[in-house]
Design a protein around this motif. Structure first.
Motif, PDB file in Angstrom:
ATOM      1  N   THR A  59      15.806   1.708 -22.468  1.00 40.69           N
ATOM      2  CA  THR A  59      16.624   0.654 -21.858  1.00 40.69           C
ATOM      3  C   THR A  59      17.934   0.368 -22.586  1.00 40.69           C
ATOM      4  O   THR A  59      18.699  -0.485 -22.156  1.00 40.69           O
ATOM      5  CB  THR A  59      15.821  -0.656 -21.739  1.00 40.69           C
ATOM      6  N   ASN A  60      18.224   1.064 -23.676  1.00 37.28           N
ATOM      7  CA  ASN A  60      19.473   0.815 -24.391  1.00 37.28           C
ATOM      8  C   ASN A  60      20.664   1.212 -23.527  1.00 37.28           C
ATOM      9  O   ASN A  60      20.778   2.352 -23.109  1.00 37.28           O
ATOM     10  CB  ASN A  60      19.517   1.602 -25.700  1.00 37.28           C
ATOM     11  N   ALA A  61      21.564   0.268 -23.271  1.00 34.30           N
ATOM     12  CA  ALA A  61      22.765   0.553 -22.490  1.00 34.30           C
ATOM     13  C   ALA A  61      24.004   0.659 -23.373  1.00 34.30           C
ATOM     14  O   ALA A  61      24.807   1.565 -23.212  1.00 34.30           O
ATOM     15  CB  ALA A  61      22.973  -0.513 -21.425  1.00 34.30           C
ATOM     16  N   ASP A  62      24.161  -0.288 -24.313  1.00 38.68           N
ATOM     17  CA  ASP A  62      25.406  -0.312 -25.081  1.00 38.68           C
ATOM     18  C   ASP A  62      25.221  -0.495 -26.583  1.00 38.68           C
ATOM     19  O   ASP A  62      26.172  -0.722 -27.309  1.00 38.68           O
ATOM     20  CB  ASP A  62      26.342  -1.377 -24.541  1.00 38.68           C
ATOM     21  N   GLY A  63      23.990  -0.392 -27.069  1.00 33.19           N
ATOM     22  CA  GLY A  63      23.750  -0.476 -28.507  1.00 33.19           C
ATOM     23  C   GLY A  63      24.193   0.802 -29.202  1.00 33.19           C
ATOM     24  O   GLY A  63      24.148   1.882 -28.622  1.00 33.19           O
ATOM     25  N   ASP A  64      24.649   0.669 -30.449  1.00 32.83           N
ATOM     26  CA  ASP A  64      25.176   1.808 -31.191  1.00 32.83           C
ATOM     27  C   ASP A  64      24.302   2.168 -32.398  1.00 32.83           C
ATOM     28  O   ASP A  64      23.627   1.311 -32.969  1.00 32.83           O
ATOM     29  CB  ASP A  64      26.574   1.489 -31.734  1.00 32.83           C
ATOM     30  N   SER A  65      24.389   3.416 -32.790  1.00 36.95           N
ATOM     31  CA  SER A  65      23.824   3.928 -34.046  1.00 36.95           C
ATOM     32  C   SER A  65      22.329   3.684 -34.184  1.00 36.95           C
ATOM     33  O   SER A  65      21.846   3.306 -35.246  1.00 36.95           O
ATOM     34  CB  SER A  65      24.581   3.324 -35.239  1.00 36.95           C
ATOM     35  N   ASN A  66      21.596   3.923 -33.129  1.00 35.65           N
ATOM     36  CA  ASN A  66      20.140   3.817 -33.150  1.00 35.65           C
ATOM     37  C   ASN A  66      19.529   5.207 -33.148  1.00 35.65           C
ATOM     38  O   ASN A  66      20.034   6.109 -32.488  1.00 35.65           O
ATOM     39  CB  ASN A  66      19.642   3.052 -31.917  1.00 35.65           C
TER      40      ASN A  66
END
Length: 192
Positions: A59-66
């Motif tokens: 479900t990640n849409a706009d999170g970074d560096s995961n």
């Protein structure tokens, strides 16, 4: 490669999608690696994310560096603000219910699995099979290391728990700032 992998972003440089629906929405993303059925499926603008496994970072849409590696690892994460993230999950369903928490490290099968609902806690380090499995809500800054360690900690913060099944019997579930070191350390703590 795979049905609907990378969707309309198939020509965007720096994207890798392998598996049905992997990186399917990645039109504004860069530095994306999605391997597995629906890995990073909802990622639209999240940068520098890596998801390997069935529904990893689904479900990640706009999170970074995961980085999520494992079956349903960090499945429900979605950054509260564009660019938030910096989480690492390695293991079957590691960090599964972390929906907005940042700067967390989950290593081990079901480490930091969490409870359904809002899981916004950050800067948790949970290492070991089911380590910190029920950490939830705004629980933050916990260091829990060992198989079964802190398995039933729920809302507490600032814990240092190390050792096989240390704090694992549930008696410390809601305590704050607890230090337990050694196998079975903290069994039958009174939380009054």
């Amino acid at each position: 490669m795979g049905y609907a992998a990378l969707g309309d972003a198939i020509t965007v440089p720096g994207l890798i999608g392998i598996g049905a629906y992997a990186g399917n929405s990645a039109t504004g993303a860069t530095g994306l690696t999605a391997v597995g059925w629906s890995a990073l499926k909802a990622n639209t603008s999240g940068l520098n994310n890596v998801a390997v496994g069935y529904e990893a970072l689904l479900t990640n849409a706009d999170g970074d560096s995961n980085t999520a590696v494992g079956y349903k690892a960090m499945r429900l994460f979605e950054a509260s603000s564009d660019g938030d993230g910096d989480n690492t999950a390695l293991g079957n369903q590691a960090g599964y219910n972390n929906d907005t928490g940042e700067e967390n490290t989950y290593i081990g099968s079901n480490a930091g699995y969490g409870a359904a609902g809002t899981n916004s806690g950050g800067q948790n380090t949970l290492v070991g099979h089911v380590a910190g499995k029920l950490v939830q809500g705004a629980s933050q800054k916990n260091t829990i290391v060992g198989a079964g360690a802190g398995e039933y900690i729920t809302t507490g913060s600032y814990h240092t728990i190390m050792g096989y099944n240390a704090g694992g019997d549930g008696s410390a579930a809601t305590l704050e700032k607890t230090t337990l070191i050694g196998a079975y350390a903290g069994d039958a703590i009174e939380s009054t």
